[in-house]
Structures are given as structure tokens and as C-alpha cells.
Design a protein around this motif. Structure first.
Motif, PDB file in Angstrom:
ATOM      1  N   PRO A   1       0.839  -1.202   0.000  1.00 52.35           N
ATOM      2  CA  PRO A   1       0.000   0.000   0.000  1.00 52.35           C
ATOM      3  C   PRO A   1       0.871   1.248   0.000  1.00 52.35           C
ATOM      4  O   PRO A   1       2.018   1.218   0.432  1.00 52.35           O
ATOM      5  N   SER A   2       0.346   2.330  -0.505  1.00 55.89           N
ATOM      6  CA  SER A   2       1.043   3.625  -0.469  1.00 55.89           C
ATOM      7  C   SER A   2       0.046   4.697  -0.055  1.00 55.89           C
ATOM      8  O   SER A   2      -1.167   4.521  -0.185  1.00 55.89           O
ATOM      9  N   ARG A   3       0.569   5.812   0.424  1.00 54.10           N
ATOM     10  CA  ARG A   3      -0.289   6.946   0.786  1.00 54.10           C
ATOM     11  C   ARG A   3       0.538   8.224   0.708  1.00 54.10           C
ATOM     12  O   ARG A   3       1.769   8.189   0.744  1.00 54.10           O
ATOM     13  N   VAL A   4      -0.136   9.349   0.573  1.00 47.53           N
ATOM     14  CA  VAL A   4       0.539  10.639   0.584  1.00 47.53           C
ATOM     15  C   VAL A   4       0.980  10.921   2.016  1.00 47.53           C
ATOM     16  O   VAL A   4       0.163  10.898   2.939  1.00 47.53           O
ATOM     17  N   ALA A   5       2.273  11.184   2.189  1.00 43.67           N
ATOM     18  CA  ALA A   5       2.817  11.442   3.521  1.00 43.67           C
ATOM     19  C   ALA A   5       2.371  12.808   4.033  1.00 43.67           C
ATOM     20  O   ALA A   5       1.862  13.644   3.277  1.00 43.67           O
ATOM     21  N   ALA A   6       2.586  13.052   5.316  1.00 40.46           N
ATOM     22  CA  ALA A   6       2.153  14.311   5.938  1.00 40.46           C
ATOM     23  C   ALA A   6       2.806  15.526   5.288  1.00 40.46           C
ATOM     24  O   ALA A   6       2.215  16.607   5.236  1.00 40.46           O
ATOM     25  N   ASP A   7       4.032  15.345   4.767  1.00 43.71           N
ATOM     26  CA  ASP A   7       4.709  16.469   4.114  1.00 43.71           C
ATOM     27  C   ASP A   7       4.400  16.542   2.624  1.00 43.71           C
ATOM     28  O   ASP A   7       5.020  17.318   1.895  1.00 43.71           O
ATOM     29  N   GLY A   8       3.424  15.731   2.153  1.00 49.04           N
ATOM     30  CA  GLY A   8       3.039  15.738   0.749  1.00 49.04           C
ATOM     31  C   GLY A   8       3.832  14.787  -0.114  1.00 49.04           C
ATOM     32  O   GLY A   8       3.556  14.657  -1.318  1.00 49.04           O
ATOM     33  N   ASP A   9       4.818  14.103   0.469  1.00 50.37           N
ATOM     34  CA  ASP A   9       5.638  13.171  -0.309  1.00 50.37           C
ATOM     35  C   ASP A   9       4.771  12.038  -0.852  1.00 50.37           C
ATOM     36  O   ASP A   9       3.925  11.486  -0.142  1.00 50.37           O
ATOM     37  N   SER A  10       5.011  11.700  -2.121  1.00 48.45           N
ATOM     38  CA  SER A  10       4.187  10.699  -2.783  1.00 48.45           C
ATOM     39  C   SER A  10       5.069   9.805  -3.637  1.00 48.45           C
ATOM     40  O   SER A  10       6.198  10.157  -3.981  1.00 48.45           O
ATOM     41  N   GLU A  11       4.560   8.649  -3.983  1.00 46.48           N
ATOM     42  CA  GLU A  11       5.258   7.753  -4.900  1.00 46.48           C
ATOM     43  C   GLU A  11       5.314   8.363  -6.296  1.00 46.48           C
ATOM     44  O   GLU A  11       4.503   9.211  -6.663  1.00 46.48           O
ATOM     45  N   GLY A  12       6.263   7.864  -7.088  1.00 44.76           N
ATOM     46  CA  GLY A  12       6.195   8.081  -8.526  1.00 44.76           C
ATOM     47  C   GLY A  12       5.456   6.889  -9.112  1.00 44.76           C
ATOM     48  O   GLY A  12       4.276   6.950  -9.443  1.00 44.76           O
ATOM     49  N   CYS A  13       6.186   5.783  -9.157  1.00 45.96           N
ATOM     50  CA  CYS A  13       5.582   4.488  -9.481  1.00 45.96           C
ATOM     51  C   CYS A  13       6.470   3.439  -8.842  1.00 45.96           C
ATOM     52  O   CYS A  13       7.621   3.271  -9.265  1.00 45.96           O
ATOM     53  N   PRO A  14       6.026   2.739  -7.806  1.00 45.80           N
ATOM     54  CA  PRO A  14       6.901   1.816  -7.068  1.00 45.80           C
ATOM     55  C   PRO A  14       7.463   0.721  -7.968  1.00 45.80           C
ATOM     56  O   PRO A  14       6.713  -0.026  -8.611  1.00 45.80           O
ATOM     57  N   VAL A  15       8.777   0.632  -8.012  1.00 45.79           N
ATOM     58  CA  VAL A  15       9.417  -0.382  -8.850  1.00 45.79           C
ATOM     59  C   VAL A  15       9.046  -1.784  -8.373  1.00 45.79           C
ATOM     60  O   VAL A  15       8.925  -2.716  -9.180  1.00 45.79           O
ATOM     61  N   ALA A  16       8.835  -1.959  -7.070  1.00 47.59           N
ATOM     62  CA  ALA A  16       8.508  -3.285  -6.543  1.00 47.59           C
ATOM     63  C   ALA A  16       7.218  -3.834  -7.144  1.00 47.59           C
ATOM     64  O   ALA A  16       7.069  -5.046  -7.325  1.00 47.59           O
ATOM     65  N   VAL A  17       6.252  -2.961  -7.449  1.00 47.42           N
ATOM     66  CA  VAL A  17       5.011  -3.415  -8.086  1.00 47.42           C
ATOM     67  C   VAL A  17       5.310  -4.002  -9.464  1.00 47.42           C
ATOM     68  O   VAL A  17       4.765  -5.036  -9.858  1.00 47.42           O
TER      69      VAL A  17
END
Length: 740
Positions: A630-646
């Protein structure tokens, strides 16, 4: 096609001259416009230039140095590429090239340390050789010497081709007209008696001549009047009536076939044409293992015989005598030697040469990146390894004590100073150290395009790019286009970056939207997920794997490892299966995970494995039922690009349970390769996870679909191809605008 010039001393008799004309013919066949530049009017022309080739010779009696003549001529008729054949012509070309845009290939045709250069030429080689676009060498040993000496890091092997049958030209001298019918013939061929070691061969023959009265020594390429050989000829008189030295032979193939044994007694070589020709003719060969070439061609005792490099005349003579006394071994060596015709056929070598020329013509990419050492930056290392374009890279965390390159050390120190200025709040000063050093590096290496990894790193060098006029491509990865803290801090500089850069590469549509809002032209933005390696990620078997779940990623807020743990705990309460969850990765949330695992009583079912290599991750994927990420937007706004692991999990054949976040919905097929939930929806995550764990057949079906989907669209090769295309397009556009 390209305009290419080739520079060599002259067209006198010699292997370098012959192979240079072969390269010219290949270049013309490729459609290139070729000019041959001769540094000296030849005393005697042995090889004729092919019809239609423009040949320009330095004027007779000119007091102008060769490099000045080259610089003047090439200023009037600028090429796209210049090739220097041997050391001094290459140095002259590189000297003429200073401050000019065309590229130079250094073609080494000998082993450089075997010839001592005058001090002035040695210094020029030390300074100028690293400026060459590429070094073309004939053997591995030559390339390794150049690299170990710090003269190049970009070299490719192009062997000499074996022409068969060998060409014939005047003068033709028949062996039958010079030799008795039953003579045993030991043959050597060459025009440079010191390099070819003809003095020690003559001495060796003198030692065996009395015991072998039917043996003749023939040396084709030099005359007995040659000043280097006079003393040797007069000192070793045994068998002098059976020594035949012929200056010029246009039908050397007939002499190879007449010989019983060919001897290469050289002190040094590049890749000996004469040895290759003799082997192709089916002549048994004996060679001294000089640097370089003989050991690449002769497998001792199989297709010829090799003697140590320091062999003396006595041992050389004994070896020759032993071989000519064994006709069965000579026949076997000759039969095995013929196979060289296929290994070094013109078609094989031509492909090597064409690849070198194309690589030199391809754009040179200069890469700036914050680091290559972090375990999480494996995508940067894979890009470097797989990129088909020429490249030179500089990293912000490598400075004094961590690098031997002065340019890299200077860049690392400049980035360190830039970070210090940023911490002190001196934003306007922060980019000056890195920009000045980056500009100096750009001027030194003259790249065609610049690639910067991460937007926050690009703002450190964007002024240097603007000053230089070289096109800039910025590769945004995730947090650099999502974290509120970074966007607020860099907003104004990002807006300026959007105007300066020629192109952008992002991981997902949400990232593209962010750049558009900052002022980037949508047509200059390319979406390309990083991709996975199909040769590493394969072989998952969800149906046969135990009900084991895998999480792969840094233990940080945007990766939502606590969400993964809570969803797994919910499934564990609802299922009677022996479930297990493995976390691969490290990060600041590890202590919180450890606490929560104890609170949930899952110490025996959840394991924190820490950081693991890509190979270990791939092995783990072959042992589990699915990936939970799972992913989510962090409190500082940090977000994934596209997780390589997926992508890696799908490539391996695993179904995925994840969230509708950033680029994840763009790389999976919902309900077909993955179950997705909204961010923070633990119930939906648990539902998808439970379905896969309790229905192995469904997991297998989705895993097969995931693998097909990933292999069609998301290999690392696809990603690298996209990046190379963007870089090539940016460089080509800049080139066209400069010449329009």
C-alpha cells in the motif's frame, strides 16, 4: 549520413595502411562521406586508395605542423567524426580538435607502451587522449592498458579482419622461381624489422641451419640492405645462402601456402595481420607471445605454438627445428588454424567497426545525480549500465577520498558547499558552487545532452546548463515532484527550471500534472515507469507457494508499512491459514513497526528482514503468494512516482495488493493483475489480500496475467529505450537549431 575523415601518415606498405583502407571501404558502404588525410607525401605508394575517395595530402615542403594543417583544413570542411590511425596521427587530430565540436576516435594499431614516445608527445597523449569520443583497440590487453593508465574509460575492441582468399597486386613473385622444389620453408612477413624481431629470427636460423641443410628462411617485406639488419646478417653467416629477403611481395598468399612454418618473432604487435593471414592460409604457426595479439589468436598446442615473451634466439631456433622435423604436427596445426577465417571474417569485424562508429556518432550524455550509493537508487545504476548512448556521470556525494577523478571530486565538493548554503538559508548562493563546477565539466567534456536525476538536483546545475546552451533533460522520480516541503521551497526555481529544460521524464500522470502546473509544456513531458528486469524477476508460482505475503520498500510514511501490517492482522484474524508476512526494507518507521507487531501478538508471523539485494528480493518473490504494497501521501506531501517493486512483482508472476495512489493504477490492471484500495482503506486492503491467500488458483491466474502485462510494457529495457529516445531527440533538436 555523416561526414567522416580518417588521418594516417601515408599509404606505404604496412598492416595499418591496409586496414585503414578497409575501414574506408566499409564507411563508404554505410553511406558516409569519407575523406582521407595523409600527413606525409609518401616516398612510395604501395596501397592505392579506392575509386571515388577524396584524398588530401599535407603540402610538400610545408613548414606548418601537421596539427595546424589539420586544424586549418577541418575548420574549412568540418566533419562529424575524425578517426586517427595510430598514436601520433591521433594526437595530432585531438590537438586540432581543441575547442571544436567534431568527435575523434583514436584507433590504436599497436601496443602503446612498446614504443617510447618523446616527452612532449607523452605529455600531449596524457592530456588529449581522455578527450577522445572513443578508443578503438585491437585486443583486450591494449584497452586495459589505456584504461589502467587513465587515458580512457571508453574503449571497444575491433579486431583485424581476415580476407580470404588474400588479395593479389604487383609485384607478384613466384615462390617456385626462388626456392628449390623440396626446400623446407620458414617464413616471416613484415616491414619493420625491429618490431618484427627479424634480428633474433635471423640469429635463430643461423643456429639451426647447419643441422637442417634443406631448410630455407624467407622474410618478405624487407631487403637485406636494410640498415637495421646489416650487422645481424654479417654476424650470423650460417645458412646465408638459404636466407631470402624480399622487399615487396604482392602475392604473399602464395608464400604462406608454400611455407612449412610461419614464425612471428615480434617484440610487440597490435593484432598481427600477418599471423592471421598465415593461419587463414592453413600454415602452421609459431609465435612469440609478445604484447599483444598472439595469445588471442593461438591456442598453444592446438592451432599453433606460443613461446614466452622473453625467449632467446637459442630456444627460438630449437622450437623451429623441432616443428619442421614433425610434419604431422605441422599439418594438424595448419588444419586447426584455418578456423580463424570464420572467427575473424570481414563480416564479423565489420559489425564491430560499424558499432564503434555509430557509438561515436551517438549523443554523449552527461549525467548529474545526487548519489549512486544509496540502496534505493538501484534504478540510477541500472540506467547507467544499460544506457545505449555514450555517457559520463558525476555524483553529488562523491568527493575527496571517494573518487580518483578530479572532476568528480570537484563536483562532489561543490554539491557539499551548495547543501551548506541551503541549510544556512542562502538560497541564492546555493546554486553557484555547483553551477560553476558543472559548467567547467560541460566545457571539458562537451556533451550533446545533459540528464539530471531528480528535480531538486537539477536546480543546482540549471544555471550551468543555461550558460552552456546544451539541452537539459530532467528525470523526476517521486518526492521531487510531490512533497509539499520541497515544492514550497523550490517552487520559484522549479518554475525557472521548467523554462530552461528541453524535456522531462516522469513516473506517472499525477507527476505530469504537477509539472504542468509549474509551467512545463505538456509536449515536453514523457511518462515512463522505471521498469523491471525480466532476467532477474521470474519464476513466481503463487498457486504452489505457502500463504506467505511480501512487502518490499523503504519503511517510510509514503510506503505505508503500518497499513500493510494492520491489513495483514485483519486477515490473520479471519483466516485459519498459517499466514506469514515478510518486510524487506529499512527506514525510520522500523521501531514503530516492531512495537505494533508486539502489540498485535504477531512476533511469530511477521518478520522484518531489513535491506536485501535485488537478487534476494527476486528469490523471495518466488516463495510467496502475493505482494502487499500500500502507499499513501505522507504528511509532508511526499508521494510515490511508481513503485518499482510493483513492476518487479508482476514481472516475476505475482499478483499485487496495493492502493490507488500516484502511478500505481497506470501499471496494473485492476481486478486482473492487482486488487487496489483507496489510500488508508484497510478493510479493502484486507479483502483483496484474503481473496488471494484463500484462493491459490485465483492468485495463479492473476500472476500469469501480471507477468504478461509487465513483459509487454514495463521491462527495464522499455524504460531505457524511452529515456534514450528522449535524450537523442533533445540532442538532435539542438543540433538542427545550431546548423539551421
Amino acid at each position: 549520413m555523416a561526414k567522416i575523415v580518417l588521418h594516417i601518415h601515408d599509404l606505404g606498405l604496412g598492416g595499418a595502411e591496409r586496414i585503414a583502407l578497409k575501414w574506408i571501404a566499409w564507411l563508404q558502404d554505410m553511406g558516409h562521406e569519407v575523406t582521407l588525410l595523409l600527413g606525409f607525401p609518401p616516398d612510395e605508394v604501395f596501397f592505392q586508395a579506392p575509386p571515388g575517395l577524396q584524398v588530401v595530402t599535407r603540402p610538400i615542403g610545408s613548414k606548418e605542423s601537421t596539427w595546424r594543417w589539420l586544424r586549418s583544413y577541418l575548420a574549412k570542411y568540418p566533419p562529424d567524426l575524425a578517426i586517427g590511425v595510430s598514436t601520433r596521427p591521433s594526437i595530432n587530430l585531438l590537438l586540432a580538435n581543441v575547442g571544436k565540436p567534431w568527435r575523434v576516435i583514436v584507433a590504436e594499431v599497436n601496443y602503446p607502451p612498446a614504443k617510447t614516445l618523446p616527452l612532449s608527445w607523452w605529455i600531449l597523449r596524457r592530456i588529449l587522449y581522455p578527450r577522445a569520443a572513443l578508443h578503438q583497440v585491437q585486443t583486450l590487453r591494449i584497452g586495459q592498458w589505456l584504461e589502467d593508465s587513465g587515458l580512457t574509460s571508453h574503449w571497444r575492441i575491433v579486431s583485424n579482419p581476415v580476407e580470404w582468399p588474400l588479395p593479389i597486386q604487383d609485384p607478384c613473385i613466384s615462390p617456385e622461381s626462388c626456392l628449390p622444389a623440396k626446400a623446407q620453408v620458414v617464413l616471416a612477413v613484415g616491414t619493420k624489422p625491429h618490431q618484427k624481431g627479424f634480428d633474433r629470427l635471423l640469429q635463430a636460423f643461423s643456429l639451426l641451419a647447419n643441422d637442417h641443410p634443406n631448410c630455407w628462411l624467407v622474410i618478405a617485406g624487407v631487403h637485406q640492405s636494410h640498415p637495421y639488419l646489416r650487422q645481424t646478417l654479417s654476424a650470423h653467416v650460417n645458412g646465408q645462402s638459404r636466407r631470402l629477403l624480399i622487399r615487396r611481395v604482392g602475392n604473399v598468399g602464395d608464400w604462406y601456402e608454400r611455407a612449412d612454418l610461419f614464425v612471428l618473432s615480434s617484440r610487440f604487435e597490435g593484432c598481427p595481420n600477418v599471423l592471421m593471414e598465415a593461419m587463414a592460409s592453413g600454415t602452421a604457426c609459431l609465435a612469440i607471445d609478445c604484447p599483444t595479439g598472439p595469445r588471442e589468436l593461438i591456442q598453444h598446442g592446438v592451432n599453433g605454438e606460443l613461446l614466452p615473451e622473453n625467449v632467446d634466439a637459442q630456444k627460438l631456433g630449437n622450437s623451429i627445428a623441432t616443428l619442421i622435423e614433425n610434419p604431422l604436427k605441422l599439418e594438424r596445426f595448419g588444419r586447426e588454424a584455418r578456423r580463424i577465417r570464420e572467427l575473424y571474417s570481414p563480416s564479423v569485424v565489420r559489425k564491430q567497426f560499424e558499432d564503434v562508429v555509430q557509438q561515436a556518432l551517438d549523443p554523449l550524455v552527461m549525467l548529474f545525480a545526487p548519489t549512486r550509493c544509496s540502496p534505493s537508487e538501484t534504478f540510477i545504476r541500472s540506467n547507467l549500465a544499460a544506457m545505449p548512448l555514450r555517457q559520463i556521470a558525476f555524483f553529488g556525494d562523491e568527493y575527496a577520498g571517494t573518487s580518483n577523478s578530479p572532476g568528480q571530486m570537484a563536483y562532489g565538493v561543490a554539491i557539499l558547499l551548495s547543501k551548506v548554503c541551503t541549510r544556512l538559508g542562502l538560497q541564492r548562493l546555493a546554486t553557484l558552487p555547483s553551477s560553476f563546477i558543472a559548467y567547467w565539466l560541460i566545457r571539458c567534456h562537451r556533451p550533446d545532452v545533459i540528464l539530471v536525476e531528480f528535480g531538486f538536483h537539477a536546480v543546482r546545475v540549471m544555471d550551468a546548463v543555461r550558460w552552456s546552451g546544451v539541452p537539459l533533460v530532467v528525470h523526476f522520480r517521486g518526492s521531487d515532484a510531490s512533497a509539499d516541503r520541497r515544492l514550497r521551497l523550490l517552487q520559484e526555481r522549479y518554475r525557472r527550471l521548467m523554462r530552461i529544460a528541453s524535456a522531462f521524464i516522469v513516473k506517472s500522470r499525477p507527476m505530469k500534472v504537477v509539472l504542468e502546473e509549474l509551467g512545463a509544456d505538456a509536449e515536453r513531458i514523457t511518462i515512463s515507469p522505471s521498469g523491471a528486469n525480466p532476467t532477474l524477476f521470474y519464476g513466481a508460482s503463487p498457486a504452489n507457494a505457502p500463504p506467505r505475503v511480501l512487502f518490499v520498500g523503504r519503511l517510510v510514511e509514503k510506503k505505508a508499512p503500518l497499513d500493510a501490517l494492520e491489513a495483514f492482522a485483519m486477515v490473520q484474524q479471519r483466516s485459519e491459514l498459517p499466514l506469514h508476512l515478510d518486510f524487506i526494507g529499512e527506514g525510520p518507521l522500523r521501531p514503530a513497526l516492531e512495537v505494533r507487531i508486539r502489540e498485535l501478538g504477531l512476533e511469530g508471523q511477521v518478520e522484518l528482514l531489513g535491506f536485501q539485494s535485488p537478487a534476494q528480493v527476486a528469490a523471495s518473490m518466488r516463495q510467496v503468494r502475493c505482494l502487499l504494497l500500500p502507499s499513501r501521501v505522507a504528511a509532508d506531501g511526499d508521494s510515490e512516482g511508481c513503485p518499482v517493486a510493483v513492476l518487479e512483482a508482476q514481472m516475476a508472476g505475482l499478483p499485487v495488493v496495493s492502493t490507488r495512489h500516484a502511478g500505481i493504477p497506470e501499471v496494473v490492471l485492476e481486478e486482473r493483475t492487482a486488487f487496489l484500495a483507496e489510500e488508508g482503506d484497510l478493510e479493502a486492503l484486507a479483502y483483496g489480500l484474503l481473496r488471494l491467500l484463500e484462493h491459490p488458483a485465483l492468485a495463479a491466474q492473476m500472476g500469469r496475467a501480471a507477468q504478461r502485462h509487465a513483459r509487454e510494457r514495463f521491462t527495464v529495457g522499455n524504460h531505457i529505450s524511452t529515456v534514450a529516445s528522449v535524450l537523442g531527440h533533445a540532442a538532435a533538436q539542438c543540433h538542427r537549431s545550431r546548423h539551421s
